[in-house]
Write an enzyme that holds these catalytic residues in place. Structure first.
Site, PDB file in Angstrom:
ATOM      1  N   LYS A  12      35.467  26.842  29.863  1.00 41.90           N
ATOM      2  CA  LYS A  12      35.134  26.880  28.437  1.00 41.90           C
ATOM      3  C   LYS A  12      35.943  25.809  27.682  1.00 41.90           C
ATOM      4  CE  LYS A  12      33.948  31.808  28.495  1.00 41.90           C
ATOM      5  NZ  LYS A  12      34.311  33.161  27.958  1.00 41.90           N
ATOM      6  N   TYR A  52      24.199  33.899  25.970  1.00 38.35           N
ATOM      7  CA  TYR A  52      24.879  35.129  25.532  1.00 38.35           C
ATOM      8  C   TYR A  52      23.921  36.065  24.785  1.00 38.35           C
ATOM      9  CZ  TYR A  52      29.616  33.526  26.803  1.00 38.35           C
ATOM     10  OH  TYR A  52      30.754  33.141  27.484  1.00 38.35           O
ATOM     11  N   ASN A 115      39.435  32.898  26.718  1.00 38.74           N
ATOM     12  CA  ASN A 115      39.689  33.334  28.101  1.00 38.74           C
ATOM     13  C   ASN A 115      39.277  32.310  29.166  1.00 38.74           C
ATOM     14  OD1 ASN A 115      36.979  33.745  27.903  1.00 38.74           O
ATOM     15  ND2 ASN A 115      37.020  35.935  28.365  1.00 38.74           N
ATOM     16  N   HIS A 118      34.024  31.140  32.336  1.00 40.65           N
ATOM     17  CA  HIS A 118      32.891  32.066  32.441  1.00 40.65           C
ATOM     18  C   HIS A 118      32.490  32.189  33.905  1.00 40.65           C
ATOM     19  CE1 HIS A 118      28.958  33.921  31.946  1.00 40.65           C
ATOM     20  NE2 HIS A 118      28.528  33.033  32.832  1.00 40.65           N
ATOM     21  N   GLU A 129      21.203  32.399  34.587  1.00 43.96           N
ATOM     22  CA  GLU A 129      22.096  31.405  33.977  1.00 43.96           C
ATOM     23  C   GLU A 129      21.963  30.038  34.656  1.00 43.96           C
ATOM     24  OE1 GLU A 129      25.966  33.216  34.151  1.00 43.96           O
ATOM     25  OE2 GLU A 129      25.440  34.750  32.683  1.00 43.96           O
TER      26      GLU A 129
HETATM   27  P1  IDP Z   1      32.693  38.154  30.617  1.00 44.76           P
HETATM   28  O1  IDP Z   1      32.878  36.726  30.141  1.00 44.76           O
HETATM   29  O2  IDP Z   1      33.902  38.653  31.348  1.00 44.76           O
HETATM   30  O3  IDP Z   1      31.419  38.357  31.394  1.00 44.76           O
HETATM   31  P2  IDP Z   1      31.377  39.444  28.355  1.00 44.76           P
HETATM   32  O4  IDP Z   1      31.536  40.875  27.960  1.00 44.76           O
HETATM   33  O5  IDP Z   1      30.097  39.024  28.960  1.00 44.76           O
HETATM   34  O6  IDP Z   1      32.611  39.079  29.313  1.00 44.76           O
HETATM   35  O7  IDP Z   1      31.686  38.575  27.063  1.00 44.76           O
HETATM   36  C1  IDP Z   1      31.401  37.194  27.052  1.00 44.76           C
HETATM   37  C2  IDP Z   1      32.516  36.458  26.348  1.00 44.76           C
HETATM   38  O8  IDP Z   1      32.590  36.893  24.997  1.00 44.76           O
HETATM   39  C3  IDP Z   1      33.914  36.734  26.892  1.00 44.76           C
HETATM   40  O9  IDP Z   1      34.226  35.988  28.055  1.00 44.76           O
HETATM   41  C4  IDP Z   1      34.757  36.306  25.718  1.00 44.76           C
HETATM   42  O10 IDP Z   1      34.817  34.882  25.613  1.00 44.76           O
HETATM   43  C5  IDP Z   1      33.935  36.833  24.556  1.00 44.76           C
HETATM   44  N1  IDP Z   1      34.359  38.170  24.154  1.00 44.76           N
HETATM   45  C6  IDP Z   1      34.100  39.348  24.763  1.00 44.76           C
HETATM   46  N2  IDP Z   1      34.659  40.381  24.110  1.00 44.76           N
HETATM   47  C7  IDP Z   1      35.303  39.850  23.049  1.00 44.76           C
HETATM   48  C8  IDP Z   1      36.068  40.396  21.983  1.00 44.76           C
HETATM   49  O11 IDP Z   1      36.294  41.613  21.890  1.00 44.76           O
HETATM   50  N3  IDP Z   1      36.565  39.517  21.065  1.00 44.76           N
HETATM   51  C9  IDP Z   1      36.349  38.171  21.133  1.00 44.76           C
HETATM   52  N4  IDP Z   1      35.620  37.621  22.117  1.00 44.76           N
HETATM   53  C10 IDP Z   1      35.112  38.433  23.066  1.00 44.76           C
HETATM   54 MG    MG Z   2      29.451  38.299  30.793  1.00 44.36          MG
END
Ligand code: IDP
Ligand code: MG
Length: 152
Positions: A12, A52, A115, A118, A129
């Site tokens: 990212k 997303y 984080n 992805h 994807e």
């Molecule tokens: P993942 O990336 O581990 O699959 P997902 O639930 O699919 O997690 O969420 C996608 C992305 O959305 C996360 O990697 C993160 O960047 C962002 N995200 C998820 N939950 C939160 C949150 O509570 N606050 C801010 N960003 C979030």
């Molecule tokens: Mg996800």
């Protein structure tokens, strides 16, 4: 040869800015997975909203779009046995505060909003994807000379 499993991994914008691309790629190479597609791009909101689509109603969705379009991403397709699940484990929990040390997120990040990486979360998700981010012609079928040292 039968098509083996593939997954989509993306570094990212925070990971690119922090110059973590090489270290992240190294982890998947070192594990034994095969890189079959790679590109760097500035993502459009249109592509991201499809990527997303399941998160559209989440309160953090607008800030997620802002974050993901804040700079270039490096997106990759990795191939190998059980690659989808194995890469999820290697990437770690969505929230870095809960990610184990040794995972990408557990080693390189502290907050869920930044984080670093992805990874597709299921076979179906990976297929969706990969089609979204890559054209078929940009994914390469190549023979890895280490194949018999990695698989029976
Ligand atoms: P993942 O990336 O581990 O699959 P997902 O639930 O699919 O997690 O969420 C996608 C992305 O959305 C996360 O990697 C993160 O960047 C962002 N995200 C998820 N939950 C939160 C949150 O509570 N606050 C801010 N960003 C979030
Ligand atoms: Mg996800």
């Amino acid at each position: 040869m039968a098509q083996v499993e593939r997954t989509l991994i993306a570094v990212k914008p925070d990971g690119v800015q922090r110059r973590l691309v090489g270290q992240i790629i190294q982890r998947f190479e070192q594990r034994g997975f095969k890189l079959v597609g790679l590109k760097m791009l500035q993502v459009s909101e249109d592509l991201l909203s499809q990527h997303y689509c399941e998160l559209r109603k989440k309160p953090f969705y607008p800030s997620l779009l802002h974050y993901m379009t804040s700079g270039p991403v490096v997106v990759m397709v990795w191939e190998g046995h059980n690659v989808v699940q194995s890469c999820r484990v290697m990437v770690g929990h969505t929230n870095p505060a809960q990610a184990q040390a040794g995972t990408v997120r557990g080693d390189f990040s502290v907050h869920v909003s930044r984080n670093v990486v992805h990874a597709s979360d299921s076979l179906e998700g990976a297929q969706r994807e990969i089609q979204l981010w890559f054209q078929g012609k940009d994914l390469l079928n190549w023979d890895c000379c280490h194949h018999t040292s990695t698989y029976e």
